[in-house]
Design a protein around this motif. Structure first.
Motif, PDB file in Angstrom:
ATOM      1  N   GLN A   1       0.841  -1.195   0.000  1.00 33.09           N
ATOM      2  CA  GLN A   1       0.000   0.000   0.000  1.00 33.09           C
ATOM      3  C   GLN A   1       0.875   1.243   0.000  1.00 33.09           C
ATOM      4  O   GLN A   1       1.986   1.233   0.505  1.00 33.09           O
ATOM      5  CB  GLN A   1      -0.892   0.009   1.247  1.00 33.09           C
ATOM      6  N   GLY A   2       0.351   2.329  -0.544  1.00 30.90           N
ATOM      7  CA  GLY A   2       1.066   3.600  -0.519  1.00 30.90           C
ATOM      8  C   GLY A   2       0.913   4.269   0.836  1.00 30.90           C
ATOM      9  O   GLY A   2       0.089   3.878   1.659  1.00 30.90           O
ATOM     10  N   TYR A   3       1.722   5.273   1.069  1.00 36.63           N
ATOM     11  CA  TYR A   3       1.646   6.051   2.305  1.00 36.63           C
ATOM     12  C   TYR A   3       1.865   7.511   1.946  1.00 36.63           C
ATOM     13  O   TYR A   3       2.684   7.835   1.082  1.00 36.63           O
ATOM     14  CB  TYR A   3       2.705   5.596   3.311  1.00 36.63           C
ATOM     15  N   ALA A   4       1.124   8.406   2.602  1.00 39.00           N
ATOM     16  CA  ALA A   4       1.275   9.839   2.344  1.00 39.00           C
ATOM     17  C   ALA A   4       1.173  10.616   3.649  1.00 39.00           C
ATOM     18  O   ALA A   4       0.459  10.213   4.569  1.00 39.00           O
ATOM     19  CB  ALA A   4       0.199  10.315   1.375  1.00 39.00           C
ATOM     20  N   TYR A   5       1.890  11.715   3.706  1.00 41.95           N
ATOM     21  CA  TYR A   5       1.779  12.671   4.804  1.00 41.95           C
ATOM     22  C   TYR A   5       1.563  14.044   4.185  1.00 41.95           C
ATOM     23  O   TYR A   5       2.307  14.455   3.280  1.00 41.95           O
ATOM     24  CB  TYR A   5       3.035  12.681   5.681  1.00 41.95           C
ATOM     25  N   GLU A   6       0.559  14.744   4.661  1.00 41.72           N
ATOM     26  CA  GLU A   6       0.226  16.059   4.131  1.00 41.72           C
ATOM     27  C   GLU A   6       0.309  17.089   5.250  1.00 41.72           C
ATOM     28  O   GLU A   6      -0.159  16.842   6.358  1.00 41.72           O
ATOM     29  CB  GLU A   6      -1.180  16.019   3.550  1.00 41.72           C
ATOM     30  N   LEU A   7       0.911  18.233   4.944  1.00 41.23           N
ATOM     31  CA  LEU A   7       1.100  19.287   5.926  1.00 41.23           C
ATOM     32  C   LEU A   7       0.694  20.634   5.328  1.00 41.23           C
ATOM     33  O   LEU A   7       1.405  21.182   4.492  1.00 41.23           O
ATOM     34  CB  LEU A   7       2.562  19.337   6.372  1.00 41.23           C
ATOM     35  N   PRO A   8      -0.471  21.160   5.745  1.00 39.64           N
ATOM     36  CA  PRO A   8      -0.840  22.498   5.291  1.00 39.64           C
ATOM     37  C   PRO A   8       0.001  23.551   6.019  1.00 39.64           C
ATOM     38  O   PRO A   8       0.182  23.468   7.236  1.00 39.64           O
ATOM     39  CB  PRO A   8      -2.322  22.625   5.661  1.00 39.64           C
ATOM     40  N   THR A   9       0.540  24.491   5.265  1.00 43.63           N
ATOM     41  CA  THR A   9       1.342  25.568   5.842  1.00 43.63           C
ATOM     42  C   THR A   9       0.890  26.896   5.240  1.00 43.63           C
ATOM     43  O   THR A   9       0.121  26.916   4.282  1.00 43.63           O
ATOM     44  CB  THR A   9       2.846  25.372   5.537  1.00 43.63           C
ATOM     45  N   SER A  10       1.427  27.971   5.748  1.00 47.09           N
ATOM     46  CA  SER A  10       1.095  29.289   5.189  1.00 47.09           C
ATOM     47  C   SER A  10       1.687  29.461   3.790  1.00 47.09           C
ATOM     48  O   SER A  10       1.215  30.292   3.024  1.00 47.09           O
ATOM     49  CB  SER A  10       1.590  30.394   6.119  1.00 47.09           C
ATOM     50  N   ASP A  11       2.716  28.673   3.443  1.00 42.61           N
ATOM     51  CA  ASP A  11       3.333  28.736   2.108  1.00 42.61           C
ATOM     52  C   ASP A  11       2.666  27.824   1.093  1.00 42.61           C
ATOM     53  O   ASP A  11       2.980  27.884  -0.080  1.00 42.61           O
ATOM     54  CB  ASP A  11       4.816  28.343   2.182  1.00 42.61           C
ATOM     55  N   GLY A  12       1.820  26.938   1.534  1.00 39.44           N
ATOM     56  CA  GLY A  12       1.187  25.988   0.625  1.00 39.44           C
ATOM     57  C   GLY A  12       0.944  24.669   1.316  1.00 39.44           C
ATOM     58  O   GLY A  12       1.330  24.462   2.465  1.00 39.44           O
ATOM     59  N   ASN A  13       0.330  23.788   0.605  1.00 40.11           N
ATOM     60  CA  ASN A  13       0.019  22.465   1.130  1.00 40.11           C
ATOM     61  C   ASN A  13       1.099  21.492   0.659  1.00 40.11           C
ATOM     62  O   ASN A  13       1.199  21.205  -0.530  1.00 40.11           O
ATOM     63  CB  ASN A  13      -1.365  22.038   0.636  1.00 40.11           C
ATOM     64  N   TRP A  14       1.919  20.997   1.580  1.00 42.94           N
ATOM     65  CA  TRP A  14       2.988  20.050   1.277  1.00 42.94           C
ATOM     66  C   TRP A  14       2.445  18.638   1.347  1.00 42.94           C
ATOM     67  O   TRP A  14       1.618  18.325   2.194  1.00 42.94           O
ATOM     68  CB  TRP A  14       4.126  20.195   2.280  1.00 42.94           C
ATOM     69  N   ARG A  15       2.948  17.763   0.482  1.00 40.15           N
ATOM     70  CA  ARG A  15       2.532  16.359   0.483  1.00 40.15           C
ATOM     71  C   ARG A  15       3.733  15.488   0.117  1.00 40.15           C
ATOM     72  O   ARG A  15       4.371  15.690  -0.904  1.00 40.15           O
ATOM     73  CB  ARG A  15       1.404  16.139  -0.511  1.00 40.15           C
ATOM     74  N   TRP A  16       3.997  14.536   0.997  1.00 38.05           N
ATOM     75  CA  TRP A  16       5.048  13.546   0.774  1.00 38.05           C
ATOM     76  C   TRP A  16       4.374  12.205   0.574  1.00 38.05           C
ATOM     77  O   TRP A  16       3.487  11.822   1.344  1.00 38.05           O
ATOM     78  CB  TRP A  16       5.989  13.472   1.981  1.00 38.05           C
TER      79      TRP A  16
END
Length: 115
Positions: A79-94
């Motif tokens: 299965q895949g795995y993702a981590y998402e982090l909303p910030t003031s500069d944008g929405n980061w996703r790994w």
């Protein structure tokens, strides 16, 4: 012969804000542990640039060692795995995805037919 292709893990990071700069180089690795470690290191790299709320969310995720092990197990199960982090500069996703690697062709000179 029906052999399964070797599994590798493709890791990718992106952000939805064009101005945000970060470690966006992809990674291909042969084991799930280094895939999750790459994600965690990329998040750790970003933390000094984060606002207070995003910083605390990122450090909570980095401190969740059971969650990191669960991510490794998820990748092992295919299965895949993702981590998402909303910030003031944008929405980061790994993200990390298990993929099958195609075998490389040998580097020897090609065989020539005689005829």
């Amino acid at each position: 012969m029906n052999r399964a292709l070797p599994r590798t893990y493709w890791c990718h990071a992106d952000v939805d804000h064009a101005q945000a700069a970060g470690p966006l180089d992809d990674l291909v690795t042969t084991a799930p542990g280094p895939a999750v470690a790459w994600m965690r290191e990329a998040v750790r790299w970003l933390t000094p640039r984060l606002d207070r709320d995003a910083f605390h969310r990122a450090w909570a995720w980095l401190g969740d060692h059971r969650g990191a092990e669960a991510a490794v197990q998820s990748l092992r199960r295919g299965q895949g795995y993702a981590y998402e982090l909303p910030t003031s500069d944008g929405n980061w996703r790994w993200t990390a995805y298990p993929v099958s690697a195609l075998p490389l062709l040998p580097t020897d000179p090609p065989l020539r037919s005689h005829g």
